[in-house]
Design a protein around this motif. Structure first.
Motif, PDB file in Angstrom:
ATOM      1  N   ALA A   1       7.267  36.233  16.026  1.00  0.00           N
ATOM      2  CA  ALA A   1       7.466  35.803  17.464  1.00  0.00           C
ATOM      3  C   ALA A   1       6.441  34.854  17.957  1.00  0.00           C
ATOM      4  N   MET A   2       5.135  35.240  17.712  1.00  0.00           N
ATOM      5  CA  MET A   2       4.026  34.566  18.066  1.00  0.00           C
ATOM      6  C   MET A   2       3.888  33.183  17.831  1.00  0.00           C
ATOM      7  N   GLY A   3       4.499  32.762  16.624  1.00  0.00           N
ATOM      8  CA  GLY A   3       4.608  31.373  16.212  1.00  0.00           C
ATOM      9  C   GLY A   3       5.411  30.568  16.898  1.00  0.00           C
ATOM     10  N   GLY A   4       6.396  31.205  17.500  1.00  0.00           N
ATOM     11  CA  GLY A   4       7.479  30.459  18.306  1.00  0.00           C
ATOM     12  C   GLY A   4       7.161  29.912  19.833  1.00  0.00           C
ATOM     13  N   ALA A   5       7.885  28.966  20.037  1.00  0.00           N
ATOM     14  CA  ALA A   5       7.902  28.341  21.227  1.00  0.00           C
ATOM     15  C   ALA A   5       7.871  29.545  22.350  1.00  0.00           C
ATOM     16  N   ASP A   6       8.979  30.296  22.229  1.00  0.00           N
ATOM     17  CA  ASP A   6       9.256  31.555  23.265  1.00  0.00           C
ATOM     18  C   ASP A   6       9.237  32.839  22.552  1.00  0.00           C
TER      19      ASP A   6
END
Length: 126
Positions: A39-44
């Motif tokens: 999750a933390m690597g995603g844009a949202d």
């Protein structure tokens, strides 16, 4: 007894799942149940699977949570958090935990957590 807010709430839930002999009561506010390792690597970060890694774990491992007492709270104004929290609340109860669900008239902030924390710790320890 373990309590936490936001990522601390996520950590409290993991403590209960990992160490059921040590943690039988938790109180969590605005828990980051959207979290997944990716999750933390995603844009949202909040746009991933509903309930994140905790919901997946509850579905996949089907734990017996009958010895767990959980007070959940999330702010009514945390629109994007609500679906994540609601799914984890439901799955936790289905796994046998004694569950109390509250919705505070707040957003993702300490002002809402301070009253919820005292109320929910008292309930969990009752």
């Amino acid at each position: 007894m373990v309590a936490g807010q936001s990522l601390g709430g996520l950590s409290a839930m993991y403590a209960a799942l990992e160490f059921p002999d040590l943690v039988s009561r938790i109180a969590v506010q605005s828990s980051s149940f959207w979290w997944t390792p990716e999750a933390m690597g995603g844009a949202d970060p909040l746009g991933g699977p509903v309930g994140g890694a905790v919901a997946a774990r509850l579905r996949d491992r089907n734990p017996d949570l009958s010895g767990l007492r959980v007070a959940f709270d999330v702010g009514e104004h945390e629109a994007r958090m609500l679906p994540h929290c609601a799914l984890v609340e439901t799955l936790t109860e289905q796994a046998g935990a004694t569950v109390r669900v509250s919705r505070s008239a707040s957003d993702h902030d300490r002002a809402g957590w301070r009253e919820a924390l005292l109320r929910d710790v008292a309930w969990a320890l009752a």
